[in-house]
Design a protein around this motif. Structure first.
Motif, PDB file in Angstrom:
ATOM      1  N   VAL A 124       0.833  -1.198   0.000  1.00 57.71           N
ATOM      2  CA  VAL A 124       0.000   0.000   0.000  1.00 57.71           C
ATOM      3  C   VAL A 124       0.872   1.254   0.000  1.00 57.71           C
ATOM      4  O   VAL A 124       0.663   2.188  -0.783  1.00 57.71           O
ATOM      5  CB  VAL A 124      -0.934  -0.013   1.230  1.00 57.71           C
ATOM      6  N   VAL A 125       1.890   1.257   0.845  1.00 53.67           N
ATOM      7  CA  VAL A 125       2.742   2.442   0.976  1.00 53.67           C
ATOM      8  C   VAL A 125       3.474   2.721  -0.338  1.00 53.67           C
ATOM      9  O   VAL A 125       3.502   3.863  -0.812  1.00 53.67           O
ATOM     10  CB  VAL A 125       3.753   2.247   2.125  1.00 53.67           C
ATOM     11  N   ILE A 126       4.050   1.677  -0.927  1.00 55.65           N
ATOM     12  CA  ILE A 126       4.793   1.875  -2.184  1.00 55.65           C
ATOM     13  C   ILE A 126       3.862   2.424  -3.263  1.00 55.65           C
ATOM     14  O   ILE A 126       4.193   3.375  -3.974  1.00 55.65           O
ATOM     15  CB  ILE A 126       5.419   0.549  -2.660  1.00 55.65           C
ATOM     16  N   ALA A 127       2.660   1.847  -3.366  1.00 55.68           N
ATOM     17  CA  ALA A 127       1.726   2.279  -4.393  1.00 55.68           C
ATOM     18  C   ALA A 127       1.323   3.735  -4.187  1.00 55.68           C
ATOM     19  O   ALA A 127       1.273   4.521  -5.141  1.00 55.68           O
ATOM     20  CB  ALA A 127       0.503   1.369  -4.380  1.00 55.68           C
ATOM     21  N   TYR A 128       1.061   4.101  -2.944  1.00 54.85           N
ATOM     22  CA  TYR A 128       0.707   5.489  -2.649  1.00 54.85           C
ATOM     23  C   TYR A 128       1.799   6.440  -3.105  1.00 54.85           C
ATOM     24  O   TYR A 128       1.553   7.434  -3.786  1.00 54.85           O
ATOM     25  CB  TYR A 128       0.506   5.676  -1.139  1.00 54.85           C
ATOM     26  N   GLY A 178       1.073  11.252 -16.145  1.00 52.14           N
ATOM     27  CA  GLY A 178      -0.004  10.554 -16.831  1.00 52.14           C
ATOM     28  C   GLY A 178       0.357   9.132 -17.206  1.00 52.14           C
ATOM     29  O   GLY A 178      -0.168   8.580 -18.178  1.00 52.14           O
ATOM     30  N   THR A 179       1.299   8.548 -16.479  1.00 50.73           N
ATOM     31  CA  THR A 179       1.716   7.181 -16.790  1.00 50.73           C
ATOM     32  C   THR A 179       1.223   6.225 -15.722  1.00 50.73           C
ATOM     33  O   THR A 179       1.999   5.486 -15.125  1.00 50.73           O
ATOM     34  CB  THR A 179       3.239   7.094 -16.912  1.00 50.73           C
ATOM     35  N   ASN A 180      -0.089   6.293 -15.479  1.00 50.95           N
ATOM     36  CA  ASN A 180      -0.678   5.543 -14.365  1.00 50.95           C
ATOM     37  C   ASN A 180      -0.361   4.054 -14.398  1.00 50.95           C
ATOM     38  O   ASN A 180      -0.119   3.434 -13.367  1.00 50.95           O
ATOM     39  CB  ASN A 180      -2.197   5.716 -14.374  1.00 50.95           C
ATOM     40  N   ILE A 181      -0.345   3.484 -15.593  1.00 52.98           N
ATOM     41  CA  ILE A 181      -0.244   2.033 -15.701  1.00 52.98           C
ATOM     42  C   ILE A 181       1.109   1.517 -15.189  1.00 52.98           C
ATOM     43  O   ILE A 181       1.234   0.369 -14.776  1.00 52.98           O
ATOM     44  CB  ILE A 181      -0.504   1.592 -17.161  1.00 52.98           C
ATOM     45  N   PHE A 182       2.112   2.405 -15.135  1.00 52.90           N
ATOM     46  CA  PHE A 182       3.437   1.963 -14.679  1.00 52.90           C
ATOM     47  C   PHE A 182       3.472   1.623 -13.190  1.00 52.90           C
ATOM     48  O   PHE A 182       4.463   1.121 -12.684  1.00 52.90           O
ATOM     49  CB  PHE A 182       4.507   3.011 -14.997  1.00 52.90           C
ATOM     50  N   ILE A 237      -4.619   0.126  -4.120  1.00 51.00           N
ATOM     51  CA  ILE A 237      -4.316   1.557  -4.210  1.00 51.00           C
ATOM     52  C   ILE A 237      -4.330   2.009  -5.667  1.00 51.00           C
ATOM     53  O   ILE A 237      -4.777   3.118  -5.985  1.00 51.00           O
ATOM     54  CB  ILE A 237      -2.951   1.851  -3.559  1.00 51.00           C
ATOM     55  N   ALA A 238      -3.844   1.125  -6.571  1.00 51.84           N
ATOM     56  CA  ALA A 238      -3.850   1.460  -7.993  1.00 51.84           C
ATOM     57  C   ALA A 238      -5.276   1.727  -8.453  1.00 51.84           C
ATOM     58  O   ALA A 238      -5.547   2.671  -9.208  1.00 51.84           O
ATOM     59  CB  ALA A 238      -3.231   0.326  -8.804  1.00 51.84           C
ATOM     60  N   LEU A 239      -6.210   0.892  -7.962  1.00 51.68           N
ATOM     61  CA  LEU A 239      -7.622   1.075  -8.320  1.00 51.68           C
ATOM     62  C   LEU A 239      -8.164   2.373  -7.731  1.00 51.68           C
ATOM     63  O   LEU A 239      -8.774   3.181  -8.421  1.00 51.68           O
ATOM     64  CB  LEU A 239      -8.430  -0.127  -7.807  1.00 51.68           C
ATOM     65  N   GLY A 240      -7.891   2.600  -6.480  1.00 51.92           N
ATOM     66  CA  GLY A 240      -8.459   3.746  -5.788  1.00 51.92           C
ATOM     67  C   GLY A 240      -7.854   5.065  -6.226  1.00 51.92           C
ATOM     68  O   GLY A 240      -8.564   6.052  -6.429  1.00 51.92           O
ATOM     69  N   GLU A 241      -6.564   5.101  -6.409  1.00 50.85           N
ATOM     70  CA  GLU A 241      -5.884   6.370  -6.663  1.00 50.85           C
ATOM     71  C   GLU A 241      -5.685   6.648  -8.154  1.00 50.85           C
ATOM     72  O   GLU A 241      -5.669   7.791  -8.573  1.00 50.85           O
ATOM     73  CB  GLU A 241      -4.504   6.361  -5.984  1.00 50.85           C
ATOM     74  N   LEU A 242      -5.443   5.580  -8.926  1.00 53.06           N
ATOM     75  CA  LEU A 242      -5.051   5.790 -10.326  1.00 53.06           C
ATOM     76  C   LEU A 242      -6.045   5.201 -11.326  1.00 53.06           C
ATOM     77  O   LEU A 242      -5.802   5.232 -12.526  1.00 53.06           O
ATOM     78  CB  LEU A 242      -3.668   5.170 -10.588  1.00 53.06           C
ATOM     79  N   ASN A 243      -7.161   4.642 -10.813  1.00 51.67           N
ATOM     80  CA  ASN A 243      -8.181   4.077 -11.689  1.00 51.67           C
ATOM     81  C   ASN A 243      -7.658   2.959 -12.587  1.00 51.67           C
ATOM     82  O   ASN A 243      -8.049   2.847 -13.734  1.00 51.67           O
ATOM     83  CB  ASN A 243      -8.831   5.160 -12.560  1.00 51.67           C
ATOM     84  N   SER A 300      -7.842  -0.760 -13.164  1.00 55.93           N
ATOM     85  CA  SER A 300      -8.695  -1.851 -12.677  1.00 55.93           C
ATOM     86  C   SER A 300      -7.859  -3.117 -12.462  1.00 55.93           C
ATOM     87  O   SER A 300      -6.749  -3.224 -12.959  1.00 55.93           O
ATOM     88  CB  SER A 300      -9.806  -2.137 -13.685  1.00 55.93           C
ATOM     89  N   PHE A 301      -8.438  -4.065 -11.719  1.00 51.79           N
ATOM     90  CA  PHE A 301      -7.734  -5.317 -11.440  1.00 51.79           C
ATOM     91  C   PHE A 301      -7.347  -6.031 -12.734  1.00 51.79           C
ATOM     92  O   PHE A 301      -6.252  -6.573 -12.866  1.00 51.79           O
ATOM     93  CB  PHE A 301      -8.604  -6.242 -10.588  1.00 51.79           C
ATOM     94  N   VAL A 302      -8.273  -6.014 -13.701  1.00 56.35           N
ATOM     95  CA  VAL A 302      -8.025  -6.719 -14.966  1.00 56.35           C
ATOM     96  C   VAL A 302      -6.840  -6.081 -15.698  1.00 56.35           C
ATOM     97  O   VAL A 302      -5.918  -6.766 -16.141  1.00 56.35           O
ATOM     98  CB  VAL A 302      -9.283  -6.697 -15.854  1.00 56.35           C
ATOM     99  N   GLU A 303      -6.870  -4.743 -15.788  1.00 57.09           N
ATOM    100  CA  GLU A 303      -5.754  -4.035 -16.430  1.00 57.09           C
ATOM    101  C   GLU A 303      -4.448  -4.327 -15.709  1.00 57.09           C
ATOM    102  O   GLU A 303      -3.412  -4.573 -16.322  1.00 57.09           O
ATOM    103  CB  GLU A 303      -5.995  -2.521 -16.371  1.00 57.09           C
ATOM    104  N   PHE A 304      -4.524  -4.276 -14.391  1.00 62.14           N
ATOM    105  CA  PHE A 304      -3.328  -4.475 -13.559  1.00 62.14           C
ATOM    106  C   PHE A 304      -2.694  -5.836 -13.858  1.00 62.14           C
ATOM    107  O   PHE A 304      -1.501  -5.946 -14.126  1.00 62.14           O
ATOM    108  CB  PHE A 304      -3.720  -4.387 -12.077  1.00 62.14           C
ATOM    109  N   ILE A 305      -3.526  -6.875 -13.850  1.00 60.42           N
ATOM    110  CA  ILE A 305      -2.992  -8.221 -14.027  1.00 60.42           C
ATOM    111  C   ILE A 305      -2.484  -8.425 -15.458  1.00 60.42           C
ATOM    112  O   ILE A 305      -1.429  -9.035 -15.672  1.00 60.42           O
ATOM    113  CB  ILE A 305      -4.057  -9.261 -13.642  1.00 60.42           C
ATOM    114  N   ALA A 306      -3.180  -7.853 -16.407  1.00 60.91           N
ATOM    115  CA  ALA A 306      -2.739  -7.969 -17.803  1.00 60.91           C
ATOM    116  C   ALA A 306      -1.361  -7.309 -17.966  1.00 60.91           C
ATOM    117  O   ALA A 306      -0.441  -7.880 -18.566  1.00 60.91           O
ATOM    118  CB  ALA A 306      -3.750  -7.301 -18.725  1.00 60.91           C
ATOM    119  N   ARG A 307      -1.215  -6.126 -17.390  1.00 62.38           N
ATOM    120  CA  ARG A 307       0.050  -5.405 -17.479  1.00 62.38           C
ATOM    121  C   ARG A 307       1.150  -6.174 -16.721  1.00 62.38           C
ATOM    122  O   ARG A 307       2.307  -6.211 -17.144  1.00 62.38           O
ATOM    123  CB  ARG A 307      -0.138  -4.001 -16.889  1.00 62.38           C
ATOM    124  N   PHE A 308       0.742  -6.768 -15.593  1.00 65.15           N
ATOM    125  CA  PHE A 308       1.694  -7.491 -14.736  1.00 65.15           C
ATOM    126  C   PHE A 308       2.408  -8.581 -15.534  1.00 65.15           C
ATOM    127  O   PHE A 308       3.626  -8.739 -15.443  1.00 65.15           O
ATOM    128  CB  PHE A 308       0.943  -8.123 -13.545  1.00 65.15           C
TER     129      PHE A 308
END
Lengths: 369, 269
Positions: free
Chosen positions: A176-180, A190-194, A281-287, A289-297
């Motif tokens: 949580v801390v790192i993501a924040y 504007g590089t939220n996905i990173f 935190i990525a969902l809450g702060e940077l919009n 989504s879980f699906v995007e996150f995992i795909a990018r991961f």
């Protein structure tokens, strides 16, 4: 009870009252302020001393000795017979100057010599311990039946399974801390996905294994030192040796192997929980989504980062277990030694884990991993 | 210093004390009174509650029922603030010494003086050196740590710490257990000489039949949760109680009594 007093009248020193511990500090001060008579013979009149203990007798004897040192004669009269024996003992047996006891230790040179010697000895001992445990490990691998599986599994439960809640909570919070912290910066560009790269790589490769190792050093390394140390103090270790059982096999090997098994498993668990914290935190702060996150991961975090983090865990485990056990065996004296070596086991364990981690980073960087 | 009433009233009174640890009954009904100036021994088999009774008298544990008075003060009050001054009036030697392992012998002996008095460092050092000599320890042992001392020396060091305040009352828990016969006899002599020199009242818990015969003025035998008998060794030796008979007239008891009689004759001659 009356005060103890000492006073001088016409070259006669009058001692009065109860020469016992509660009154002695006043008596001492009174004696120091006194003007001692300078006649050739000094008479002590102790007829009115109503009580006297060892301390009182010592003070009287000191006064007498002080006068004698100046070359004057002394005479004592009137002391009650029940106190004369005590004074005589004090004079003849207990207060010779060469019997003076120094409570202080030796000088700094001696201290330095001792420190160097003990460092030297403990370095050799530590090396011997590493050697012994390596041999024991080698033997255990070739003869797996000699391993004490029952106690090994118990330790896996105590130091692995029971550590799940605390390691989970901690790595979740770190995620949580790192993501924040990352979110703040990434949003600017504007590089939220990173956020996925940041959380995934840092946690999997470095932070999760380290957090787990530090926690286990505090939780289990200290316990090993205290357990083995207490067994040493209570002579249980000697009993083990005389029963023909090797303490290495009985105590060190199960603990070391158990941690080598448990720590990588805890690290995987910590990876999952930590990344989940980052995802929230990525969902809450940077919009994101879980699906995007995992795909990018999948595309951003190569599996080698996970493997490097996981690969370090068994080494961390071995360091922690061996340091803890080694410090336990170093305990010689009593109770305070247990506390001291327990502390050392934690500090040294964490220190060596981080040093090892740093060396890994440098080497892996060299090999472009 | 000692008033007339203090000499006649007992220094310790144990009244109908009962002790239970969960289901286990240690004492059913124990009453004792210990007079000033005597060497009083508490004897009895293993598990008869001797040490428990001692710990109750010095206020470390509280009996389930009954009262104990130490210098006329309820021992339950010892841990309270107004009980503190009483602690200066007695010394305790624990079975295994209970020396503080991080202090040297001299520092160990000095602890009560540093805590309870405002004496100068020089005088404290002198008193400590005197006490160390008094219990027969060599001066160079003063700078050693407890784990560098032998069992007998540790016992003596613990005794030095117990008497450093010149207490009126000295408690000894198994003073001679685990010592060789020569050192044990030396310890008995030491207790006797200190008693004479410092005017101590001594309460000791012991199994040691030889020291019971040699130094105890009166002995109480505990068993079945009660006091089975109190008296001099001669009186107890003639007792009809089966447990006391077993205790003092068993093979070891006979040997110790024979030794005591022989010592007595030799002294007469």
């Amino acid at each position: 009870m009356e005060q103890a007093t000492i006073s001088v009248v016409d070259n006669v020193i009058h001692c009065r009252g109860s020469w016992t511990l509660p009154h002695l500090s006043k008596l001492e001060r009174g004696g120091r302020a006194l003007r001692w008579p300078d006649s050739p013979t000094v008479l002590y009149d102790a007829g009115e001393v109503t009580a006297m203990d060892t301390g009182g007798a010592l003070i009287l004897q000191r006064c007498i000795d002080g006068v004698r040192r100046k070359g004057q004669q002394t005479a004592l009269q009137g002391l009650k017979p029940e106190f004369t024996e005590l004074l005589r003992k004090v004079e003849t047996q207990w207060s010779r100057p060469e019997r003076g006891v120094s409570v202080r230790g030796a000088g700094w040179m001696a201290g330095l010599t001792r420190a160097v010697q003990s460092r030297h000895v403990s370095a050799i001992r530590a090396l011997a311990f590493v050697g012994e445990s390596t041999i024991a490990f080698g033997r255990a691998v070739t003869r797996p039946r000699s391993i004490r599986w029952r106690s090994l599994l118990r330790i896996v439960e105590l130091d692995g399974v029971r550590a799940l809640p605390i390691t989970g909570l901690l790595t979740f919070l770190v995620g949580v801390v790192i993501a924040y912290q990352g979110a703040e910066q990434l949003r600017k560009f504007g590089t939220n996905i990173f956020i996925v790269d940041l959380v995934g790589i840092s946690l999997l490769r470095e932070i999760a294994p380290l957090i787990v190792a530090i926690l286990i050093a505090g939780r289990s390394g200290s316990a090993y030192a205290a357990e083995i140390g207490t067994m040493k103090v209570t002579e249980e270790l000697d009993a083990v040796r005389t029963l023909g059982i090797s303490p290495m096999n009985l105590l060190v090997l199960p603990r070391a192997l158990a941690l080598v098994i448990a720590l990588p498993l805890l690290t995987v668990y910590a990876d999952v929980v930590g990344v989940f914290g980052g995802m929230l935190i990525a969902l809450g702060e940077l919009n994101v989504s879980f699906v995007e996150f995992i795909a990018r991961f999948e595309e951003a975090v190569p599996v080698r980062h996970f493997l490097i983090g996981l690969g370090k865990a068994p080494f961390f485990a071995a360091i922690i277990a061996l340091v803890g056990c080694y410090q336990g065996f170093q305990i010689r004296g009593g109770v305070d030694d247990v506390g001291r070596h327990t502390t050392i086991s934690v500090v040294q364990g964490i220190f060596l884990v981080i040093v090892f981690d740093a060396i890994c980073s440098i080497l892996l960087n060299w090999w472009d991993l | 210093m000692i008033s007339a009433t203090e000499t006649t009233t007992p220094i310790i009174e144990v009244n109908h004390v009962a002790t239970k640890f969960g289901q286990a009954v240690v004492h059913e009904d124990v009453s004792l009174s210990i007079r000033r100036g005597e060497i009083f021994a508490i004897a009895g088999g293993n598990g008869s509650g001797k040490t428990t009774l001692l710990r109750e008298i010095i206020g470390l544990i509280t009996p389930s029922a009954g009262t104990i008075r130490l210098f006329g003060i309820d021992s339950r009050r010892l841990e309270a603030e107004d009980g503190r001054p009483i602690h200066r009036r007695f010394g305790v030697m624990f079975q295994h010494g209970a020396l503080f392992s991080s202090f040297t012998l001299a520092e160990n002996v000095a602890v009560p003086l540093r805590e309870h008095t405002t004496l100068s460092a020089g005088l404290i050092r002198d008193i400590v050196a005197a006490k160390i000599a008094m219990v027969g320890l060599p001066p160079d042992s003063a700078a050693k740590y407890p784990n560098e001392l032998s069992g007998g020396m540790r016992r003596r060091a613990a005794l030095a710490r117990a008497i450093v305040m010149d207490p009126e009352l000295l408690f000894l828990d198994e003073p001679t257990a685990g010592l060789d016969p020569i050192i044990a006899a030396g310890f008995d002599d030491l207790v006797l000489s200190l008693k004479g020199l410092l005017g101590l009242t001594v309460v000791m818990v012991t199994h040691d039949l030889d020291s019971l015969w040699r130094i105890a003025n009166r002995v109480a035998v505990l068993g079945r949760g009660k006091v089975l008998g109190v008296g001099t060794m001669q009186e107890l030796f003639r007792s009809d109680d089966p447990v006391i008979r077993e205790y003092f007239q068993g093979p070891r008891g006979r040997a110790a009594s024979g030794q005591a009689a022989w010592n007595h004759e030799r002294r007469e001659a």
